[in-house]
Design an enzyme around this catalytic site. Structure first.
Site: not given
Length: 340
Positions: A131, A159, A161, A163, A176, A262, A264, A307
């Site tokens: 990312h 996401d 996260h 980031d 990332h 992302d 994830d 990712e």
């Protein structure tokens, strides 16, 4: 012509799709994510966009042919930026950032590639890579939207996260986990990211997060101090994904949208082959719904899928394929695939 019934508002050539495949893993420490774009292409993603959704695909050097999309030629489509990486062997940390020069060099070139497609008035699809590449994709979109339309781009960041660590707030030093801080200007580094100018900036008031569930302590403070709109999995559980999308789209308003997804963000049940999986995430249908909702606005101008790391699958015949299928579904829904 695209099969979608939605009329794009901000694209001069809605039937054209600029494709950027960037096999880059330098923003984190796990090998394999650099192969994500190649595996997505081999799995037939670009073929489906051409034949099922009727997009004319454009690479760096013009329209992509059937021969270009053939599995045997897939590696040619993946921009590995090998020359930049070769020149970054002595890439010592700067302000806690690992591989800072490699990340900067790759994302600067990526920004130029995305900008070129966006400036031509076509949709841009970027396949990553980790990312950190969003430093390049979002900055390229932001610059093109300012130049071509005189407007600010909005970013929907899907996401697990945030980031948005700064180099100082990051525990890992992996870039990332920092791209949002750099594209918003919350973090700057003239020596490493001196190429990022005001024309590349994302306004924090045009940023919306969806699906957060693993946010660092320092990031929570950054989000709160800057009044950044963020919908966690708690919010999705409370309101449902339909209402969340209504609130997110209402917040950013009628404006060009860059969707940075992302994989994830999805629960590991749906996308297990990724570097930082977190349980309790979006279902595949919720992920698809996010993309379908953004597509329906007619405002989408760019999408990242990042990712995807098939190398991390414990069972490559199942986990890797499931992640590739999920990622492909996300992209197709954002680009106009519908259930009916």
């Amino acid at each position: 012509m695209s099969t979608s019934m939605v009329k794009p508002k901000f694209l001069a050539h809605p039937d054209q799709l600029g494709v950027v495949a960037v096999g880059f893993a330098g923003g984190q420490g796990k090998a394999g994510v650099d192969n994500g774009p190649l595996e997505l292409i081999k799995a037939g993603l670009l073929q489906s966009l051409r034949h099922d959704l009727n997009y004319e695909l454009h690479g760096d050097k013009g329209v992509l042919s059937e021969e270009d999309l053939a599995t045997a030629n897939a590696e040619k489509l993946v921009n590995m930026n090998a020359d930049l990486l070769a020149n970054s062997k002595d890439d010592t940390p700067v302000r806690n950032m690992k591989n800072p020069r490699a990340v900067s060099g790759v994302t600067q070139r990526l920004s130029e590639q995305v900008h070129a497609h966006a400036a031509a008035g076509r949709m841009v699809l970027t396949l990553g890579g980790d990312h950190s590449i969003a430093i390049g994709t979002v900055s390229g979109s932001a610059k093109a939207v300012r130049e071509r339309l005189g407007r600010e781009v909005a970013v929907i960041w899907v996401d697990a996260h945030a980031d948005i660590n700064t180099p100082e707030s990051s525990d890992s030093g992996n870039v990332h986990g920092m791209p949002v801080s750099f594209v918003t200007g919350l973090a700057t580094d003239p020596d490493v990211f001196g190429w990022l100018g005001p024309e590349h900036r994302l306004n924090v008031k045009k940023l919306v997060y969806i699906g957060l569930r693993d946010v660092d302590k320092g990031e929570k403070k950054i989000l709160r101090d800057n009044g950044i709109k963020a919908f966690s999995m708690f919010d999705i559980d409370r309101h449902g994904i339909g209402r969340i999308m209504e609130m997110a789209l209402e917040y950013i308003g009628d404006t060009p949208i860059h969707l940075s997804f992302d994989v994830d963000a999805l629960d590991p049940m749906w996308a297990p082959s990724t570097g930082t999986p977190v349980r309790g995430g979006l279902t595949l249908r919720e992920g698809d719904y996010i993309c379908e909702s953004v597509h329906e606005t007619g405002n989408l101008v760019a999408i990242d899928l990042v990712e995807v790391n098939p190398k991390l699958a414990t069972d490559k015949d199942i986990e890797a394929n499931e992640t590739l299928r999920a990622g492909s579904s996300i992209v197709r829904c954002a680009l106009g695939e519908s259930l009916l």
